[in-house]
Design an enzyme around this catalytic site. Structure first.
Site, mmCIF file in Angstrom:
data_model
loop_
_atom_site.group_PDB
_atom_site.id
_atom_site.type_symbol
_atom_site.label_atom_id
_atom_site.label_comp_id
_atom_site.label_asym_id
_atom_site.label_seq_id
_atom_site.Cartn_x
_atom_site.Cartn_y
_atom_site.Cartn_z
ATOM 1 N N GLY A 78 36.649 35.380 52.381
ATOM 2 C CA GLY A 78 38.064 35.070 52.459
ATOM 3 C C GLY A 78 38.361 33.729 51.802
ATOM 4 O O GLY A 78 37.880 32.695 52.254
ATOM 5 N N SER A 79 39.150 33.703 50.737
ATOM 6 C CA SER A 79 39.300 32.474 49.969
ATOM 7 C C SER A 79 40.429 32.602 48.948
ATOM 8 O O SER A 79 41.260 33.490 49.055
ATOM 9 C CB SER A 79 37.976 32.156 49.266
ATOM 10 O OG SER A 79 37.418 33.344 48.744
#
Length: 232
Positions: free
Chosen positions: A189-190
């Site tokens: 997640g980024s």
């Protein structure tokens, strides 16, 4: 043979960086199943999710030096003029920034947005606030690449998110890079920020879903002929 090819083309390969994690989830599932059988199936669901997270699908990339291709799968979360991070050495004048936010269900393999040469790579430690927030560009752990292109230098910044704890970058300074070429990965997640010089015009809208290596997010010129593609 036709059925075999269909199955082979449907199954998306897992990137090698994900092998240890998939194996760990599977072993944990076996241990949990030995303790309490229903836990095995719960563990297998997480194992399948892990394999899905580390998927590395083939992409067909438009080959045109005037196009900027999305470096990540996800949602376009920002399109604005901002000053690039100081470590990129791209000057103090505002540049067009297009951000793509990746949630835990997106493919996290990162691809080069344009063809060129890697000028520099700069890693900065930081915090891990929600990557969808604007302050993540300044506060979070990040890794920035500067690429010399046909239209000048552009910046590509990998930003860790709330869950992400590892940024991977596989390229080195002075190496050539093709548009759509894999250069890194972020777990889990980024966000990716692309900084573009004057002359670039956005070709996406806020909230639009982008596909790494395929979606055109910006363009430096128009009224051109056919654009060829490359499968990778």
């Amino acid at each position: 043979m036709s059925l075999f090819n269909t199955v082979r083309n449907t199954i998306v390969p897992v990137h090698k960086e994900g092998y240890p994690f998939v194996a760990a989830f599977f072993v944990a599932s076996l241990v949990l199943g030995w303790i309490f059988k229903p836990l095995f199936w719960i563990g297998m669901i997480f194992t399948l999710w892990c394999a899905y997270f580390f998927r590395d699908p083939e992409r067909v990339t438009p080959q045109d030096d005037d196009l900027v291709i999305s470096p990540a799968d996800g949602k376009v979360s920002a399109i604005q003029m901002v000053t690039p991070p100081a470590e990129l050495n791209l000057g103090s004048e505002p540049m067009l920034r297009i951000s793509v936010f990746m949630n835990v269900f997106n493919c996290h393999v990162n691809r080069a947005p344009m063809r060129g040469r890697i000028v520099s790579i700069n890693y900065r430690s930081g915090s891990f606030v929600n990557a969808e927030l604007d302050k993540a560009s300044e506060d979070n752990e990040r890794n920035g690449l500067v690429i010399e292109t046909h239209h000048g230098q552009i910046g590509v910044v990998q930003i860790a998110g709330l869950v992400a704890r590892r940024i991977l970058c596989w390229t080195n300074p002075n190496e050539p890079v093709d548009a759509g070429e894999r250069f890194g990965l972020i777990r889990f997640g980024s966000r990716l920020d692309v900084f573009l010089p004057a002359g670039a015009a956005p070709r996406v809208s806020l909230g639009q879903t982008a596909v790494a290596g395929e979606t055109v997010i910006a363009e430096f010129a128009s009224a051109k002929g056919p654009v060829i593609s490359r499968r990778s």
